[in-house]
Design a protein around this motif. Sequence first.
Motif, PDB file in Angstrom:
ATOM      1  N   ASP A 222      11.081 -69.926 131.239  1.00  0.00           N
ATOM      2  CA  ASP A 222      10.346 -69.213 130.197  1.00  0.00           C
ATOM      3  C   ASP A 222      11.043 -69.225 128.848  1.00  0.00           C
ATOM      4  OD1 ASP A 222      12.425 -67.480 130.677  1.00  0.00           O
ATOM      5  OD2 ASP A 222      11.163 -65.747 131.169  1.00  0.00           O
ATOM      6  N   GLY A 223      12.230 -69.854 128.785  1.00  0.00           N
ATOM      7  CA  GLY A 223      12.939 -69.870 127.516  1.00  0.00           C
ATOM      8  C   GLY A 223      13.378 -71.231 127.033  1.00  0.00           C
ATOM      9  N   CYS A 224      13.166 -72.279 127.852  1.00  0.00           N
ATOM     10  CA  CYS A 224      13.727 -73.587 127.521  1.00  0.00           C
ATOM     11  C   CYS A 224      13.027 -74.670 128.337  1.00  0.00           C
ATOM     12  CB  CYS A 224      15.224 -73.561 127.851  1.00  0.00           C
ATOM     13  SG  CYS A 224      16.073 -75.143 127.869  1.00  0.00           S
ATOM     14  N   ALA A 225      12.837 -75.835 127.725  1.00  0.00           N
ATOM     15  CA  ALA A 225      12.284 -76.990 128.446  1.00  0.00           C
ATOM     16  C   ALA A 225      13.060 -78.231 128.045  1.00  0.00           C
ATOM     17  CB  ALA A 225      10.805 -77.169 128.123  1.00  0.00           C
ATOM     18  N   VAL A 226      13.399 -79.065 129.041  1.00  0.00           N
ATOM     19  CA  VAL A 226      14.240 -80.249 128.809  1.00  0.00           C
ATOM     20  C   VAL A 226      13.709 -81.456 129.577  1.00  0.00           C
ATOM     21  CG1 VAL A 226      16.551 -81.249 129.102  1.00  0.00           C
ATOM     22  CG2 VAL A 226      16.317 -78.837 128.480  1.00  0.00           C
ATOM     23  N   SER A 227      13.709 -82.610 128.927  1.00  0.00           N
ATOM     24  CA  SER A 227      13.490 -83.889 129.601  1.00  0.00           C
ATOM     25  C   SER A 227      14.622 -84.826 129.208  1.00  0.00           C
ATOM     26  CB  SER A 227      12.145 -84.508 129.199  1.00  0.00           C
ATOM     27  OG  SER A 227      12.024 -85.822 129.726  1.00  0.00           O
ATOM     28  N   GLY A 228      15.242 -85.439 130.199  1.00  0.00           N
ATOM     29  CA  GLY A 228      16.386 -86.297 129.946  1.00  0.00           C
ATOM     30  C   GLY A 228      16.063 -87.772 130.037  1.00  0.00           C
ATOM     31  N   THR A 229      16.942 -88.575 129.469  1.00  0.00           N
ATOM     32  CA  THR A 229      16.880 -90.023 129.610  1.00  0.00           C
ATOM     33  C   THR A 229      18.300 -90.552 129.558  1.00  0.00           C
ATOM     34  OG1 THR A 229      16.274 -92.107 128.535  1.00  0.00           O
ATOM     35  CG2 THR A 229      16.346 -90.160 127.134  1.00  0.00           C
ATOM     36  N   GLY A 230      18.690 -91.275 130.589  1.00  0.00           N
ATOM     37  CA  GLY A 230      20.057 -91.778 130.582  1.00  0.00           C
ATOM     38  C   GLY A 230      20.469 -92.245 131.959  1.00  0.00           C
ATOM     39  N   TRP A 231      21.748 -92.268 132.179  1.00  0.00           N
ATOM     40  CA  TRP A 231      22.306 -92.771 133.429  1.00  0.00           C
ATOM     41  C   TRP A 231      22.090 -91.689 134.485  1.00  0.00           C
ATOM     42  CZ3 TRP A 231      27.351 -96.044 133.252  1.00  0.00           C
ATOM     43  CH2 TRP A 231      27.564 -96.645 134.505  1.00  0.00           C
ATOM     44  N   GLY A 232      21.040 -91.856 135.281  1.00  0.00           N
ATOM     45  CA  GLY A 232      20.520 -90.802 136.138  1.00  0.00           C
ATOM     46  C   GLY A 232      21.504 -90.181 137.084  1.00  0.00           C
ATOM     47  N   GLU A 233      22.417 -90.997 137.619  1.00  0.00           N
ATOM     48  CA  GLU A 233      23.367 -90.466 138.583  1.00  0.00           C
ATOM     49  C   GLU A 233      24.188 -89.319 137.990  1.00  0.00           C
ATOM     50  OE1 GLU A 233      21.861 -93.950 140.561  1.00  0.00           O
ATOM     51  OE2 GLU A 233      22.360 -93.564 138.467  1.00  0.00           O
ATOM     52  N   TYR A 234      24.490 -89.419 136.700  1.00  0.00           N
ATOM     53  CA  TYR A 234      25.283 -88.374 136.042  1.00  0.00           C
ATOM     54  C   TYR A 234      24.442 -87.143 135.738  1.00  0.00           C
ATOM     55  CZ  TYR A 234      28.928 -91.852 135.763  1.00  0.00           C
ATOM     56  OH  TYR A 234      29.884 -92.788 136.100  1.00  0.00           O
ATOM     57  N   ARG A 247      22.295 -72.380 130.004  1.00  0.00           N
ATOM     58  CA  ARG A 247      23.135 -71.996 128.858  1.00  0.00           C
ATOM     59  C   ARG A 247      22.309 -71.253 127.821  1.00  0.00           C
ATOM     60  NH1 ARG A 247      28.080 -75.985 128.055  1.00  0.00           N
ATOM     61  NH2 ARG A 247      28.305 -76.696 130.207  1.00  0.00           N
ATOM     62  N   VAL A 248      21.069 -71.710 127.640  1.00  0.00           N
ATOM     63  CA  VAL A 248      20.190 -71.085 126.642  1.00  0.00           C
ATOM     64  C   VAL A 248      19.720 -69.711 127.100  1.00  0.00           C
ATOM     65  CG1 VAL A 248      17.939 -71.280 125.495  1.00  0.00           C
ATOM     66  CG2 VAL A 248      19.429 -73.284 125.669  1.00  0.00           C
ATOM     67  N   THR A 249      19.199 -69.630 128.326  1.00  0.00           N
ATOM     68  CA  THR A 249      18.543 -68.392 128.749  1.00  0.00           C
ATOM     69  C   THR A 249      19.487 -67.369 129.355  1.00  0.00           C
ATOM     70  OG1 THR A 249      17.966 -69.361 130.897  1.00  0.00           O
ATOM     71  CG2 THR A 249      16.342 -69.567 129.151  1.00  0.00           C
ATOM     72  N   GLN A 250      20.559 -67.798 129.979  1.00  0.00           N
ATOM     73  CA  GLN A 250      21.482 -66.863 130.621  1.00  0.00           C
ATOM     74  C   GLN A 250      22.723 -66.577 129.782  1.00  0.00           C
ATOM     75  OE1 GLN A 250      20.394 -65.359 133.474  1.00  0.00           O
ATOM     76  NE2 GLN A 250      18.584 -66.588 133.018  1.00  0.00           N
TER      77      GLN A 250
END
Length: 329
Positions: A222-234, A247-250
């Motif tokens: 309810d406070g943050c949304a993220v989509s990543g792109t990169g070296w998936g294993e990491y 980190r944002v919400t808590q």
Amino acid sequence: MSHAASPVLVIHGGAGVIKREMSPAKEKAVRAALTRALQNGYAQLKAGKTAVDAVTTAITVLEDDANFNAGKGSVFTHDGKNELDAAIMDGSTLAAGSVAGVHRVKNPILLARAVMEKSQHVMLVGDGAEEFARSVGIELVDPSYFHTEERWQQLQKALKEDAEHSRHSDVETAKHFGTVGAVALDAQGHLAAGTSTGGMNDKRWGRVGDSPIIGAGTYANDGCAVSGTGWGEYYIRTVAAHEICMRVTQMRVPLQRAAAEVINQEIPSMGGNGGAIAVDDEGHITMPFNTDGMYRGWIGADGVPHVALYGDENDGTAEPLPATSSSID
């Protein structure tokens, strides 16, 4: 959580080896597709639709464009097949759906959404996911639909390098990139995130990356949304998308700093790289990456789509770019 929010949509089309040697025609096509995805997705938000609707619409545009490693433009596996992954999450309810290793689903993001809304499950894979797709009327295509000559040649080059045990070229690095994603804040103050990918060029053994894994490459609350792109294993090992949102919400870390800490510090310290897009419930956005470039764009209250590709290109955000977009040594 904010109410009567000003809608925002942010998208990415992958991070990685994105240099200015790109042909003018290709660059124009990529910018046009990103712009179209922003406009179509934002039209949903302006019409009062949900963040989930905006994310789905934007990603579908990119899945249908062969310039991106998702849907139509997906890379090939070592065996010369296409295995597609996608996920979506509704931050207002924590509902989520994802699919992995599908071969015939024209728009994996639509199937991921169907898993979220029409099944009691979160993640379906392979043949079972396609059987579910049939049962709910999601469009299936012949696997040849995904065959593009550019991706086929990328596989051939990778196979040649496999044979020569070459592990240090742009091709090897580029294997790990190529994803499309979107995050949105709607007028009700709700957030959503989605990601879709063809995975890793020359991948073997049914490898699955971070994109369809809730919390790794895709996450919203309810406070943050993220989509990543990169070296998936990491991204999987750091649970990157969830980590940013926690980190944002808590911890009440500002969005830009939270994303930069995970994407530009934590992941590189382990040997990975990539980027992400994020939005919070107040409409702040950030697009950190530590690669040559990242296909990215955003559209907000003024209704003007902003698109950028290269690392040294100002992407139109009001926040200073060096903190999030500089390369990590």
